[in-house]
Scaffold this active site. Structure first.
Site, PDB file in Angstrom:
ATOM      1  CB  ILE A  15      -0.845   0.060   1.211  1.00 16.78           C
ATOM      2  CG1 ILE A  15      -1.951  -1.320   1.035  1.00 16.78           C
ATOM      3  CG2 ILE A  15      -1.804   1.262   1.371  1.00 16.78           C
ATOM      4  CD1 ILE A  15      -2.470  -1.587   2.451  1.00 16.78           C
ATOM      5  CE  LYS A  37      14.683  -4.457  10.342  1.00 15.54           C
ATOM      6  NZ  LYS A  37      14.030  -5.253  11.257  1.00 15.54           N
ATOM      7  CB  ALA A  86       2.665  -2.672   9.916  1.00 17.87           C
ATOM      8  CB  THR A 136      -5.898  -3.581   9.677  1.00 21.22           C
ATOM      9  OG1 THR A 136      -6.874  -4.639   9.379  1.00 21.22           O
ATOM     10  CG2 THR A 136      -5.541  -3.604  11.152  1.00 21.22           C
ATOM     11  CG  ASP A 137     -11.098  -4.668   8.220  1.00 23.64           C
ATOM     12  OD1 ASP A 137     -10.080  -4.950   8.266  1.00 23.64           O
ATOM     13  OD2 ASP A 137     -11.995  -4.950   7.294  1.00 23.64           O
ATOM     14  CD  GLU A 138      -6.826  -8.486   9.481  1.00 21.39           C
ATOM     15  OE1 GLU A 138      -6.297  -9.256  10.374  1.00 21.39           O
ATOM     16  OE2 GLU A 138      -6.703  -8.458   8.337  1.00 21.39           O
ATOM     17  CE1 TYR A 185      -1.198  -6.272  10.512  1.00 23.43           C
ATOM     18  CE2 TYR A 185      -3.500  -7.205  10.345  1.00 23.43           C
ATOM     19  CZ  TYR A 185      -2.537  -6.281   9.974  1.00 23.43           C
ATOM     20  OH  TYR A 185      -2.792  -5.059   9.041  1.00 23.43           O
ATOM     21  CB  SER A 186      -5.984  -7.779  14.729  1.00 20.55           C
ATOM     22  OG  SER A 186      -6.334  -8.989  15.346  1.00 20.55           O
ATOM     23  CB  SER A 188       0.772  -5.906  17.069  1.00 17.27           C
ATOM     24  OG  SER A 188       0.679  -6.098  15.732  1.00 17.27           O
ATOM     25  CE  LYS A 189      -1.732  -1.590  11.495  1.00 19.65           C
ATOM     26  NZ  LYS A 189      -0.700  -0.763  11.093  1.00 19.65           N
ATOM     27  N   PRO A 240      -4.114 -23.222  -1.569  1.00 21.92           N
ATOM     28  CG  PRO A 240      -2.298 -22.591  -0.264  1.00 21.92           C
ATOM     29  CD  PRO A 240      -2.840 -22.572  -1.724  1.00 21.92           C
TER      30      PRO A 240
END
Ligand code: NAD
Ligand code: TYD
Length: 379
Positions: A15, A37, A86, A136-138, A185-186, A188-189, A240
């Site tokens: 993004i 980074k 991130a 994020t929406d998560e 992940y979510s 931490s966000k 998968p």
């Protein structure tokens, strides 16, 4: 238009590269500094078309390097930060949550503290400054698939903006939906979002936070569903599908996200939150079938002949059932609208990956990682 010095973190990622490109091309009077980074997910090849522009500069830096960022703020007289850097992949966060806490939480805090010290040292303090945090929406958790009595999903329902949801349930994520993250992940966000808001509430730093739905489009790292599956279909490798493929995600074309970020950076209300999404929910298995048909058609294979690559595998741990964003506030208050219909966006996306096989091959062979490591670490 006045001159501005803006740092975009994570600009070599998916993004971020679209945001950097948009700002560099649209605002020649701004200095745009891409701070990244270059982890496995960062790739300067994403920005080849703008790397020689006079208003663009790349700085290789870890957002956790507090001293280095303090120095950069001063030297470049930074007045705007658009923070996208991130760790972004849920599956990796399940395997290695520490890296997510380090980058997403401590890294964000490090940027906030450095910005605070620099901006508070100026005579004008926070006037004309902005820390814009991309989330994020998560963070809102997972929605259920409760649909209206007697109506089979997906159904169409009127959104509060007057637009339509292509929806699998009656409930949506709003800006005031309680945070309830499930994955590392979510989590931490969510934590980083709280720190950003705390810096506004405690120190008066001008901040804004946006929470966006799943993005798709060119330059996405092929560990995420859509580019991974395009790559695998091309090479006739198994696809998968986690669990039964029934999980629902709300998909937005990445350029529409970048346009929303531009609008909110310039016109968003300080200390506010905006949800970004295009009312476009899909079950994983349905979107996978669309991708298979599109790849087959564009490769002049028989449409649908690669359906047998679909392979159901063990579900992701804690797999969120459904995400669905209500972005009415952004549409009503700032007049943003997505430009891409899903059919158009997915066609453009698949075409891009097929026409940029070299970009994909470099990543999947690990070549670009070695190349940039040797290029930047030995300077
Ligand atoms: P990405 O993984 O493609 O890119 C992340 C970028 O950050 C990479 O260039 C990487 O090198 C850089 N980075 C990682 N750790 C760093 C560190 N310690 N210091 C400096 N740079 C570092 O991610 P993306 O999909 O482009 O997501 C960008 C942002 O948008 C993230 O904050 C993510 O949470 C958020 N977001 C993503 C989506 C999505 O669907 N991809 C949806 C909503 C929000
Ligand atoms: P992903 O692109 O990882 O985004 P997120 O987890 O942030 O939503 O995954 C999108 C959906 O696709 C998610 O429900 C998990 C599923 N998925 C698969 O079924 N197989 C895969 O190989 C991947 C990467 C994802």
């Amino acid at each position: 238009m006045s001159k501005r010095n803006i740092v975009i973190t994570g600009g070599a990622g998916f993004i971020g590269s679209h945001v950097v490109r948009l700002f560099v091309n649209k605002y020649p009077e701004y200095n745009i500094i891409n701070l990244d980074k270059l982890t496995y997910a960062g790739n300067l090849a994403n920005l080849k078309d703008i790397e020689d522009k006079p208003n663009y500069k790349f700085v290789k830096m870890d957002i956790c390097d507090f001293e280095a960022f303090c120095k950069l703020m001063q030297e470049e007289r930074i007045d705007g930060i658009i923070h996208l850097a991130a760790e972004s992949h849920v599956d990796r966060s399940i395997k290695d949550p520490f890296t997510f806490a380090r980058t997403n939480v401590m890294g964000t805090l490090s940027l906030l503290q450095a910005a605070k010290l620099y901006w508070e040292s100026l005579p004008e303090k926070y006037v004309g400054k902005l820390f814009y945090h991309i989330s994020t929406d998560e963070v809102y958790g997972a929605l259920t698939m409760n649909h209206p009595e007697g109506i089979e999903p997906p159904f169409t329902t009127t959104a509060s903006s007057g637009g339509y949801h292509h929806a699998y349930g009656k409930d949506f994520f709003y800006e005031d939906t309680k945070y309830n993250p499930h994955s590392p992940y979510s989590a931490s966000k969510a934590s980083s979002d709280h720190f950003v808001r705390a810096f506004h509430d405690t120190y008066g730093m001008p901040t804004v936070v946006t929470n966006c739905s799943n993005n798709y489009g060119p330059y996405q790292f092929p560990e995420k569903l859509i580019p991974l599956f395009i790559h695998n279909i091309c090479h006739r490798k198994p696809l998968p599908v986690y669990g039964k493929g029934e999980n629902v995600r709300d998909w937005l074309f990445v350029e529409d996200h970048a346009r929303a970020i531009d609008l909110i950076f310039h016109q968003g209300k300080v200390a506010d939150t905006y949800n970004i999404g295009s009312f476009n929910e899909w079950k994983n298995i349905d979107i996978i079938k669309v991708v298979i048909r599109t790849v087959d058609r564009l490769l002049e294979r028989r449409e649908g002949e690669d359906m047998d690559l679909i392979t159901y595998v063990t579900d992701r741990l804690g797999h969120d059932a459904r995400y669905a964003i209500d972005s009415s506030k952004l549409q009503k208050e700032l007049g943003w609208e997505p430009l891409y219909q899903f059919e158009e966006g997915i066609e453009k996306t698949v075409r891009w990956y097929l026409e940029n096989q070299e970009w994909m091959d470099n990543i999947t062979s690990g070549e670009y990682e070695r190349y940039y490591d040797s290029m930047y670490n030995n300077r």
